[in-house]
Every structure is written in structure tokens, then in C-alpha cells.
Scaffold this motif. Structure first.
Motif, PDB file in Angstrom:
ATOM      1  N   PRO A  60     -72.923  -8.772  -5.340  1.00  8.73           N
ATOM      2  CA  PRO A  60     -73.388  -8.986  -3.964  1.00  8.73           C
ATOM      3  C   PRO A  60     -74.089 -10.348  -3.845  1.00  8.73           C
ATOM      4  CG  PRO A  60     -73.942  -6.781  -4.723  1.00  8.73           C
ATOM      5  CD  PRO A  60     -73.453  -7.550  -5.919  1.00  8.73           C
ATOM      6  N   PRO A  61     -73.882 -11.061  -2.723  1.00 10.20           N
ATOM      7  CA  PRO A  61     -73.294 -10.542  -1.485  1.00 10.20           C
ATOM      8  C   PRO A  61     -71.770 -10.648  -1.367  1.00 10.20           C
ATOM      9  CG  PRO A  61     -74.205 -12.716  -1.097  1.00 10.20           C
ATOM     10  CD  PRO A  61     -74.537 -12.385  -2.512  1.00 10.20           C
ATOM     11  N   ALA A  62     -71.062 -11.100  -2.416  1.00 10.95           N
ATOM     12  CA  ALA A  62     -69.599 -11.053  -2.372  1.00 10.95           C
ATOM     13  C   ALA A  62     -69.163  -9.595  -2.262  1.00 10.95           C
ATOM     14  CB  ALA A  62     -69.010 -11.692  -3.629  1.00 10.95           C
ATOM     15  N   VAL A  63     -68.060  -9.368  -1.545  1.00 15.08           N
ATOM     16  CA  VAL A  63     -67.651  -7.993  -1.281  1.00 15.08           C
ATOM     17  C   VAL A  63     -66.134  -7.890  -1.260  1.00 15.08           C
ATOM     18  CG1 VAL A  63     -67.754  -8.315   1.223  1.00 15.08           C
ATOM     19  CG2 VAL A  63     -68.000  -6.021   0.274  1.00 15.08           C
ATOM     20  N   SER A  64     -65.631  -6.745  -1.685  1.00 17.36           N
ATOM     21  CA  SER A  64     -64.195  -6.472  -1.694  1.00 17.36           C
ATOM     22  C   SER A  64     -63.799  -5.735  -0.422  1.00 17.36           C
ATOM     23  CB  SER A  64     -63.833  -5.623  -2.919  1.00 17.36           C
ATOM     24  OG  SER A  64     -62.587  -4.979  -2.756  1.00 17.36           O
ATOM     25  N   SER A  65     -62.762  -6.224   0.245  1.00 16.44           N
ATOM     26  CA  SER A  65     -62.315  -5.554   1.472  1.00 16.44           C
ATOM     27  C   SER A  65     -61.791  -4.151   1.161  1.00 16.44           C
ATOM     28  CB  SER A  65     -61.232  -6.387   2.172  1.00 16.44           C
ATOM     29  OG  SER A  65     -60.112  -6.591   1.335  1.00 16.44           O
TER      30      SER A  65
ATOM     31  N   LYS B 188     -62.832  -2.012  -1.144  1.00 15.12           N
ATOM     32  CA  LYS B 188     -63.959  -1.086  -1.305  1.00 15.12           C
ATOM     33  C   LYS B 188     -64.670  -0.867   0.022  1.00 15.12           C
ATOM     34  CE  LYS B 188     -64.865  -1.849  -6.217  1.00 15.12           C
ATOM     35  NZ  LYS B 188     -65.870  -2.243  -7.229  1.00 15.12           N
ATOM     36  N   LEU B 189     -64.746  -1.941   0.823  1.00 11.53           N
ATOM     37  CA  LEU B 189     -65.421  -1.822   2.115  1.00 11.53           C
ATOM     38  C   LEU B 189     -64.677  -0.871   3.036  1.00 11.53           C
ATOM     39  CD1 LEU B 189     -67.626  -2.765   4.082  1.00 11.53           C
ATOM     40  CD2 LEU B 189     -66.118  -4.658   4.717  1.00 11.53           C
ATOM     41  N   PHE B 190     -63.354  -1.033   3.121  1.00 13.22           N
ATOM     42  CA  PHE B 190     -62.576  -0.180   4.015  1.00 13.22           C
ATOM     43  C   PHE B 190     -62.532   1.253   3.510  1.00 13.22           C
ATOM     44  CE2 PHE B 190     -61.594  -4.068   5.949  1.00 13.22           C
ATOM     45  CZ  PHE B 190     -60.891  -3.846   7.124  1.00 13.22           C
ATOM     46  N   GLU B 191     -62.572   1.419   2.178  1.00  8.92           N
ATOM     47  CA  GLU B 191     -62.641   2.774   1.618  1.00  8.92           C
ATOM     48  C   GLU B 191     -63.966   3.435   2.001  1.00  8.92           C
ATOM     49  OE1 GLU B 191     -62.770   4.919  -2.780  1.00  8.92           O
ATOM     50  OE2 GLU B 191     -61.964   2.879  -2.586  1.00  8.92           O
ATOM     51  N   THR B 192     -65.047   2.657   1.937  1.00 12.29           N
ATOM     52  CA  THR B 192     -66.364   3.167   2.313  1.00 12.29           C
ATOM     53  C   THR B 192     -66.396   3.573   3.784  1.00 12.29           C
ATOM     54  OG1 THR B 192     -67.465   1.791   0.654  1.00 12.29           O
ATOM     55  CG2 THR B 192     -68.816   2.577   2.491  1.00 12.29           C
ATOM     56  N   MET B 193     -65.738   2.777   4.628  1.00  8.96           N
ATOM     57  CA  MET B 193     -65.725   3.057   6.064  1.00  8.96           C
ATOM     58  C   MET B 193     -64.769   4.174   6.434  1.00  8.96           C
ATOM     59  SD  MET B 193     -65.979  -0.711   7.858  1.00  8.96           S
ATOM     60  CE  MET B 193     -64.540  -1.376   7.057  1.00  8.96           C
ATOM     61  N   GLY B 194     -63.851   4.503   5.507  1.00 10.03           N
ATOM     62  CA  GLY B 194     -62.864   5.524   5.811  1.00 10.03           C
ATOM     63  C   GLY B 194     -61.791   5.039   6.758  1.00 10.03           C
ATOM     64  N   VAL B 195     -61.489   3.733   6.700  1.00  6.90           N
ATOM     65  CA  VAL B 195     -60.460   3.136   7.561  1.00  6.90           C
ATOM     66  C   VAL B 195     -59.190   2.929   6.747  1.00  6.90           C
ATOM     67  CG1 VAL B 195     -59.823   1.131   8.970  1.00  6.90           C
ATOM     68  CG2 VAL B 195     -62.165   1.996   9.018  1.00  6.90           C
ATOM     69  N   ALA B 196     -58.096   3.530   7.183  1.00  7.31           N
ATOM     70  CA  ALA B 196     -56.825   3.418   6.472  1.00  7.31           C
ATOM     71  C   ALA B 196     -55.971   2.312   7.079  1.00  7.31           C
ATOM     72  CB  ALA B 196     -56.069   4.744   6.534  1.00  7.31           C
ATOM     73  N   ALA B 197     -55.092   1.745   6.273  1.00  5.13           N
ATOM     74  CA  ALA B 197     -54.189   0.699   6.747  1.00  5.13           C
ATOM     75  C   ALA B 197     -53.197   1.269   7.757  1.00  5.13           C
ATOM     76  CB  ALA B 197     -53.436   0.095   5.566  1.00  5.13           C
ATOM     77  N   VAL B 198     -52.874   0.463   8.769  1.00  5.41           N
ATOM     78  CA  VAL B 198     -51.884   0.850   9.779  1.00  5.41           C
ATOM     79  C   VAL B 198     -50.855  -0.265   9.891  1.00  5.41           C
ATOM     80  CG1 VAL B 198     -53.543   2.234  11.082  1.00  5.41           C
ATOM     81  CG2 VAL B 198     -53.217  -0.171  11.685  1.00  5.41           C
ATOM     82  N   PRO B 199     -49.658   0.018  10.409  1.00  4.85           N
ATOM     83  CA  PRO B 199     -48.653  -1.036  10.595  1.00  4.85           C
ATOM     84  C   PRO B 199     -49.169  -2.135  11.515  1.00  4.85           C
ATOM     85  CG  PRO B 199     -47.681   1.147  10.854  1.00  4.85           C
ATOM     86  CD  PRO B 199     -49.155   1.348  10.790  1.00  4.85           C
TER      87      PRO B 199
END
Length: 293
Positions: free
Chosen positions: A60-65, A67-78
Motif C-alpha cells: 500500500p498504497p499500490a493496489v491490485s484491481s 483484489k479490489l473488485f473481488e473485495t467490492m463483489g463486482v464481476a466482469a461484464v461484456p
């Protein structure tokens, strides 16, 4: 910062994940997180240090997208699906242009946050950079490669303009830290919505060749007043007259007079031309990508 923007979003009813790079502000934000029922999650991180090319574990403060999106519970969409996530923030004035370029590279290549779809950005940027992003063809001093790529890639909406005086931007010597912009207006911070275009990857433009397209546009603006025919000849294209006639682009058109859509049509036509060797760009494209990252 102290969480003014975060509190405004919470008051509006949003579920917020807040990235805070400065450890001095983390305690208060974490207290706010604990007082809410899951509406706020605070992470020690910096949005503008997302997915650095450094090897090994990120500190930190560098961050992986990912891990961040997994933490937020946001899944990839087309890509053509609706916006999966809205990001709000302030672009630091130091290296502001570089940060905008890095976001553009990621968007065109569908990397980092854009692996998850057409992520919407709502960013405070300087008025001078907003002026460049929205410039019209023909204004050679402000109509730039960044302009072309931003207007092609994003729907750009100005949501609000706020005077610099509203922000705590004073230097240590007591003077205002309002960035100087030369001939461009720069009296405000501009809240700008950047929504990736749903139809960006139609025709011959794809994430796999987007870096070549970016380099073509950047090289075209090395001499913005030069003629398009001269630029095509420099790319060893022998049938430039035939190509421009098919695209209905005047032979004497200057690079700074072409509309963003013209650059995309030109690139797609070059992709289909047997006389155009994409390998001509290869080494310089890679060098540009390394520089931006």
C-alpha cells in the motif's frame, strides 16, 4: 483527504468503497466505516497507483484491481453491457496529464479496471485539461492526440465547475497553488464524467491492436499542421491518394483538421491495406507503453 466527497456520496445513498492513500486520514475514515452498517468500506490504497508494473507483492498504497473488485463483489461484464461501477475522485495536479494518458491506455487495451467492463469515471480535473479533452479540430495548440483518443473513447460530460478558491490548495509560503496554464483557461476544477463508448470496438479497432492505434495518433500530432498525405508517405504507403478518396478525406487535410472519427476510419483502412506493415510501429509502440506505465 478528510472524506468530504465520501460523505457526500454516502448521504446520497451510495454504497461506497473509499481508497485513501494518506495514512493520516485513515483513522477518521475507518471510524466512519465502523459507524455505518456496511455502507462504507475503507481501503489503504491509491487509485492512481492501480496495477503498477512492479514485480512481487504490492505494498500500500499500490493496489491490485483484481483484489479490489473481488473485495467490492463486482464481476466482469461484456464491454457492451451497462456500466458496472462508478468511480469518483480527484486527479492530483502533479503529473495530471500522465495520469489521464494511463487511464486512456488501460481503457483502449481493456486492462486494469477496464477488464471489468465500461467503468464510469467521475473525476475532478483542471480546467486546462478539460479544455484539451473537448477541443475542436483546427485548433492546433489545444487539439491534440489526447483530445482525439479521449473523444473517441469516452462520452465526455461536464457535471460541475468549481473555482480553485474552494479547495485547500495553498503552498507552504502562503501563496495559492493554482496551476498555471499559459493561454488556456484554468480558473476552475471541473467535475467531468468519462463513460467509455459502447461502440468503441467496432470495425477493425480491437484491444489487441489499440496500442498501435494510439501510437499512430500520437505520431500524427508530432507535426499537427503537416499534411495527411505526407504522413502517409512517411509510413511507406504508396496508394495514399486512393485511400483518401475512398475515405472522402481531402488530400491536403492537415493532421490537426481531422475529426476523431477520421482517425479511426483511417486506422481501420490501413489495417486492411496490404501495403501497410504494422510491424513498422512495433518497437516504438512498445517503448510508448513502457513509458506510460
Amino acid at each position: 483527504g478528510p472524506g468530504i466527497l465520501t460523505r457526500s456520496l454516502l448521504d446520497a445513498g451510495y454504497r461506497v468503497v473509499a481508497l485513501e492513500s494518506n495514512s493520516d486520514f485513515l483513522t477518521n475514515l475507518q471510524s466512519l466505516e465502523n459507524s455505518l452498517d456496511g455502507q462504507l468500506k475503507v481501503i489503504h490504497g491509491d487509485f492512481f497507483r492501480m496495477d503498477p508494473m512492479a514485480k512481487g507483492a504490492l505494498k500500500p498504497p499500490a493496489v491490485s484491481s483484481d483484489k479490489l473488485f473481488e473485495t467490492m463483489g463486482v464481476a466482469a461484464v461484456p464491454w457492451r453491457a451497462d456500466v458496472p461501477l462508478k468511480i469518483f475522485g480527484i486527479v492530483p495536479q502533479q503529473l495530471e496529464r500522465n495520469r489521464l494518458w494511463r487511464l486512456l491506455f488501460a481503457m483502449y487495451e481493456c486492462s486494469s479496471i477496464y477488464r471489468y467492463g465500461r467503468v464510469e469515471l467521475n473525476l475532478f480535473i483542471s480546467e486546462k485539461e478539460y479544455t484539451v479533452l473537448t477541443a475542436k479540430p483546427g485548433r492546433s495548440k489545444i487539439y491534440q492526440a489526447l483530445t482525439v483518443l479521449a473523444q473517441l473513447g469516452y462520452e465526455i460530460e461536464l457535471l460541475h465547475k468549481e473555482p480553485w478558491s474552494s479547495f485547500a490548495t495553498n503552498l507552504k509560503n502562503g501563496g495559492p497553488a493554482t496551476p498555471k496554464a499559459g493561454q488556456l483557461p484554468n480558473d476552475h476544477f471541473c467535475l467531468v464524467r468519462l463513460t467509455p463508448q459502447q461502440n468503441l470496438f467496432t470495425g477493425g479497432l480491437k484491444p489487441s491492436n489499440a496500442s498501435t492505434f494510439i501510437f499512430m495518433v500520437k505520431q500524427s500530432f508530432a507535426k499537427p499542421k503537416s499534411k495527411l498525405t505526407d504522413r502517409l508517405n512517411s509510413w511507406s504507403l504508396d496508394n495514399s491518394d486512393t485511400l483518401l478518396k475512398a475515405l472522402e478525406i481531402p488530400k491536403n487535410a492537415a493532421m490537426c483538421n481531422l475529426y476523431p472519427e477520421d482517425y479511426k476510419r483511417l486506422f481501420e483502412a490501413l489495417q486492411n491495406s496490404s501495403l501497410f506493415a504494422e510491424t513498422f510501429f512495433h518497437d516504438e509502440v512498445l517503448a510508448n507503453i513502457r513509458t506510460m506505465n
